[in-house]
Each structure stands twice: as structure tokens, then as C-alpha cells.
Design a protein around this motif. Structure first.
Motif, PDB file in Angstrom:
ATOM      1  N   GLY A 136      16.025  52.960  87.638  1.00 39.61           N
ATOM      2  CA  GLY A 136      17.310  53.225  88.363  1.00 39.61           C
ATOM      3  C   GLY A 136      17.554  52.118  89.811  1.00 39.61           C
ATOM      4  O   GLY A 136      17.106  52.090  89.902  1.00 39.61           O
ATOM      5  N   VAL A 137      18.595  52.965  90.301  1.00 35.56           N
ATOM      6  CA  VAL A 137      19.460  52.030  91.186  1.00 35.56           C
ATOM      7  C   VAL A 137      18.675  52.859  92.541  1.00 35.56           C
ATOM      8  O   VAL A 137      18.639  53.600  91.945  1.00 35.56           O
ATOM      9  N   LEU A 138      18.214  52.167  93.892  1.00 32.81           N
ATOM     10  CA  LEU A 138      17.265  53.394  94.779  1.00 32.81           C
ATOM     11  C   LEU A 138      18.561  53.401  95.662  1.00 32.81           C
ATOM     12  O   LEU A 138      19.949  53.277  96.015  1.00 32.81           O
ATOM     13  N   SER A 159       8.633  47.847  90.420  1.00 28.86           N
ATOM     14  CA  SER A 159       8.780  46.421  90.088  1.00 28.86           C
ATOM     15  C   SER A 159      10.623  46.006  90.676  1.00 28.86           C
ATOM     16  O   SER A 159      11.031  46.906  90.245  1.00 28.86           O
ATOM     17  N   PHE A 160      11.225  45.581  91.164  1.00 24.66           N
ATOM     18  CA  PHE A 160      12.212  45.133  91.753  1.00 24.66           C
ATOM     19  C   PHE A 160      13.087  44.232  89.431  1.00 24.66           C
ATOM     20  O   PHE A 160      11.777  43.911  89.242  1.00 24.66           O
ATOM     21  N   VAL A 161      14.131  44.880  89.453  1.00 22.23           N
ATOM     22  CA  VAL A 161      14.797  44.620  88.289  1.00 22.23           C
ATOM     23  C   VAL A 161      15.900  43.375  88.711  1.00 22.23           C
ATOM     24  O   VAL A 161      16.213  42.557  87.752  1.00 22.23           O
ATOM     25  N   LYS A 162      16.855  44.497  89.372  1.00 21.13           N
ATOM     26  CA  LYS A 162      18.243  43.542  89.674  1.00 21.13           C
ATOM     27  C   LYS A 162      18.687  44.258  91.147  1.00 21.13           C
ATOM     28  O   LYS A 162      18.234  45.125  91.422  1.00 21.13           O
ATOM     29  N   TYR A 163      19.908  43.631  91.452  1.00 25.03           N
ATOM     30  CA  TYR A 163      20.358  44.117  92.105  1.00 25.03           C
ATOM     31  C   TYR A 163      21.554  45.200  91.569  1.00 25.03           C
ATOM     32  O   TYR A 163      22.444  45.110  90.528  1.00 25.03           O
ATOM     33  N   LEU A 176      18.625  47.867  95.384  1.00 28.81           N
ATOM     34  CA  LEU A 176      17.906  48.042  93.878  1.00 28.81           C
ATOM     35  C   LEU A 176      17.526  48.372  92.996  1.00 28.81           C
ATOM     36  O   LEU A 176      17.742  49.457  93.092  1.00 28.81           O
ATOM     37  N   VAL A 177      17.867  47.978  91.916  1.00 29.21           N
ATOM     38  CA  VAL A 177      17.259  48.481  90.530  1.00 29.21           C
ATOM     39  C   VAL A 177      15.957  48.472  90.350  1.00 29.21           C
ATOM     40  O   VAL A 177      15.659  46.984  90.572  1.00 29.21           O
ATOM     41  N   VAL A 178      15.310  49.008  90.542  1.00 24.27           N
ATOM     42  CA  VAL A 178      13.670  49.420  90.159  1.00 24.27           C
ATOM     43  C   VAL A 178      13.363  49.749  89.320  1.00 24.27           C
ATOM     44  O   VAL A 178      14.247  51.069  88.357  1.00 24.27           O
ATOM     45  N   SER A 179      12.629  49.373  88.696  1.00 25.05           N
ATOM     46  CA  SER A 179      11.750  50.172  87.820  1.00 25.05           C
ATOM     47  C   SER A 179      10.337  50.767  88.296  1.00 25.05           C
ATOM     48  O   SER A 179       9.201  50.656  88.904  1.00 25.05           O
ATOM     49  N   ILE A 180      10.086  52.082  87.714  1.00 22.48           N
ATOM     50  CA  ILE A 180       8.038  52.647  88.528  1.00 22.48           C
ATOM     51  C   ILE A 180       7.613  53.340  87.003  1.00 22.48           C
ATOM     52  O   ILE A 180       8.450  53.968  86.206  1.00 22.48           O
ATOM     53  N   GLU A 181       6.320  52.857  86.655  1.00 17.44           N
ATOM     54  CA  GLU A 181       5.605  53.173  85.966  1.00 17.44           C
ATOM     55  C   GLU A 181       3.888  53.998  86.343  1.00 17.44           C
ATOM     56  O   GLU A 181       3.432  53.868  87.827  1.00 17.44           O
TER      57      GLU A 181
END
Length: 263
Positions: free
Chosen positions: A5-7, A42-46, A257-262
Motif C-alpha cells: 500500500g501507499v504510506l 520494500s520500496f515499490v514505487k511512488y 511511497l508505495v511499499v510492500s511489507i512481508e
């Protein structure tokens, strides 16, 4: 499990120990439940919080064009003394500005790294204090608009700090202060227009953050330069995640920042 999701700044709930929630689009993560657990971010995109386009973030979660256009990023946000809605004068969008500026505002003292003065809408108490990592805070005045709060803050910051030292706050290198005494000492510096709104009968609010271990030498994670980070979460204070290796990550300053959290 993986969440993406986007932070946006974490939502908070003031309980015996402050509860933090991260909005990951279709999921709300209770970050307190991740304490003492390892996870990867992890950073994915803006993604601009306003136009939702994949454009580099400029400030406050917005791309550059949105930041200089939308009413919620006007100069009066950071400098409330520049508010003009009470004069019926528009900055970018008078309807929006009236909806925000012409409501009760609080000028307060908060102790995070030191005693500082600040301004917030009344509806944002104690959220604003939590976001700043303050372990104690007190209201000084409650005024009917943002302009009066702004000129009061300008007057008071001649006699007390208006910034937080984020490293000191995260190390928990802070002293307890008698904020009632501070409030009474500063009363004399309140501008004439706001003197009638002085609050002289309240007590300070105390806040407890979910921190297992404070960092001795906090180092900030830049997710653009280090797009994948794995660590063990040992605390949350303000809008910072604190990890076991003394890395800290400011959610608020990484909005957009769009990130993924695992997990």
C-alpha cells in the motif's frame, strides 16, 4: 504474509499504551502486534496522495505540481499565522480554508525532546502530541480560528522552543517537566487578541509509547537508497518505527511511497 500500500501516517489510539495502525489499502496492520518480530519493508514505487499518479514525491506525500496547487498544502499549514480565512481572503480555495481555519484550535506545550510550543486543531488532540512523540503535553489556549493560534505560537516561540530534536526524542533522552508551571510562566507573552482564551485550570496529559528498546544512536532508513530492509521491530514512537539494529523509519516523512511489507 505480504501487504502492499501507499504510506500514510499511522493512525493512533490513545490507550494505556498507544496503539498504532498502518493503512495498507485493503488491510489495517496493528503495528503493536509486530513488536519483537522481524519483517521486510520494500520500496515499490511512488504514488502522490492527491493525484495518485506515479510521480516522485516532493513534500508531504504530494508530487511537486500538487504541492504548489492544492489547498491542503498552502503555506498556512506550516505557518498558521498566515491564515486569512477569518478575513474572508482566499489563498488557494476559500471554502476549504474556511473549513479548516475557522474551527477551534489549540496552542499547546509538548515535551518530546524538550518543551516546545505548537498549534493543532482541537479535534487533533491528543493525536498531534502522539505524532510528535511527546510523553507529556498541556493546552495553553483554545482559540476560535487558526490565525489567533498562529500569532500566539509566534509570540511564545520567542521564549520556548518550537522544534523537536528527533534523535533525542527517539533515544528517550528527555526529562519530565512541570508543564503547568511552564504554562503559567508563558501566560504573560500571549498576544492581547488571544489573552481571553488562556486556559488556567487544566493538567498535563501523559502518553505511553510501545517501546521495548530505545536506540542509543538512531540512524534513519532511506528507503529510496536502501529499497529493501529487514529488521526486528522493537518500538514505535511518534511516527517512527524503531528496529533492533537502531535503524529508525519515519512513516510521516515517507508518505507517498508505495511499499510492500512481508511479515
Amino acid at each position: 504474509m505480504t501487504y502492499q500500500g501507499v504510506l500514510k501516517k499511522m493512525k493512533t489510539e490513545n490507550a494505556e499504551e498507544i496503539q498504532y495502525y498502518l493503512d495498507m489499502n485493503s488491510d489495517f496492520l496493528n503495528m503493536n502486534q509486530l513488536l519483537n518480530k522481524e519483517f521486510t519493508i520494500s520500496f515499490v514505487k511512488y504514488e502522490c496522495l492527491n493525484c495518485h499518479l506515479e510521480k516522485e514525491i516532493y513534500r508531504q506525500g504530494f508530487c511537486k505540481s500538487c504541492f504548489f496547487d492544492i489547498p491542503s498544502a498552502g503555506d498556512w499549514i506550516m505557518r498558521p499565522e498566515l491564515s486569512t480565512a477569518h478575513l474572508d481572503q482566499e489563498d488557494r480555495d476559500l471554502v476549504y480554508e474556511k473549513s479548516v481555519q475557522l474551527q477551534p484550535h489549540i496552542v499547546y506545550l509538548a515535551n518530546s525532546s524538550n518543551v516546545k510550543v505548537g498549534v493543532t486543531r482541537k479535534t487533533q488532540v491528543p493525536t498531534r502530541w502522539i505524532d510528535q512523540g511527546a510523553h507529556e503535553a498541556i493546552e495553553i489556549v483554545e482559540v476560535p480560528n487558526r490565525y489567533l493560534a498562529g500569532i500566539t505560537e509566534v509570540a511564545l516561540k520567542e521564549h520556548v522552543a518550537d522544534k523537536t530534536n528527533w534523535r533525542k526524542m527517539l533515544k528517550n533522552d528527555v526529562d519530565d517537566e512541570n508543564l503547568v508551571e511552564w504554562r503559567n510562566k508563558l501566560e504573560q507573552y500571549i498576544p492581547e487578541e488571544a489573552k481571553e482564551y488562556f486556559i488556567n485550570s487544566n493538567s498535563e496529559t501523559n502518553l505511553k509509547f510501545p517501546v521495548v528498546k530505545y536506540p542509543a544512536k538512531p540512524k534513519s532508513l532511506n528507503l529510496i537508497k536502501t529499497p529493501n530492509y529487514k529488521g526486528k521491530l522493537v518500538g514505535i514512537k511518534g511516527q517512527y518505527l524503531i528496529f533492533d539494529d537502531e535503524t529508525v523509519f519515519n512513516i510521516r516523512s515517507n508518505e507517498g511511497l508505495v511499499v510492500s511489507i512481508e511479515v
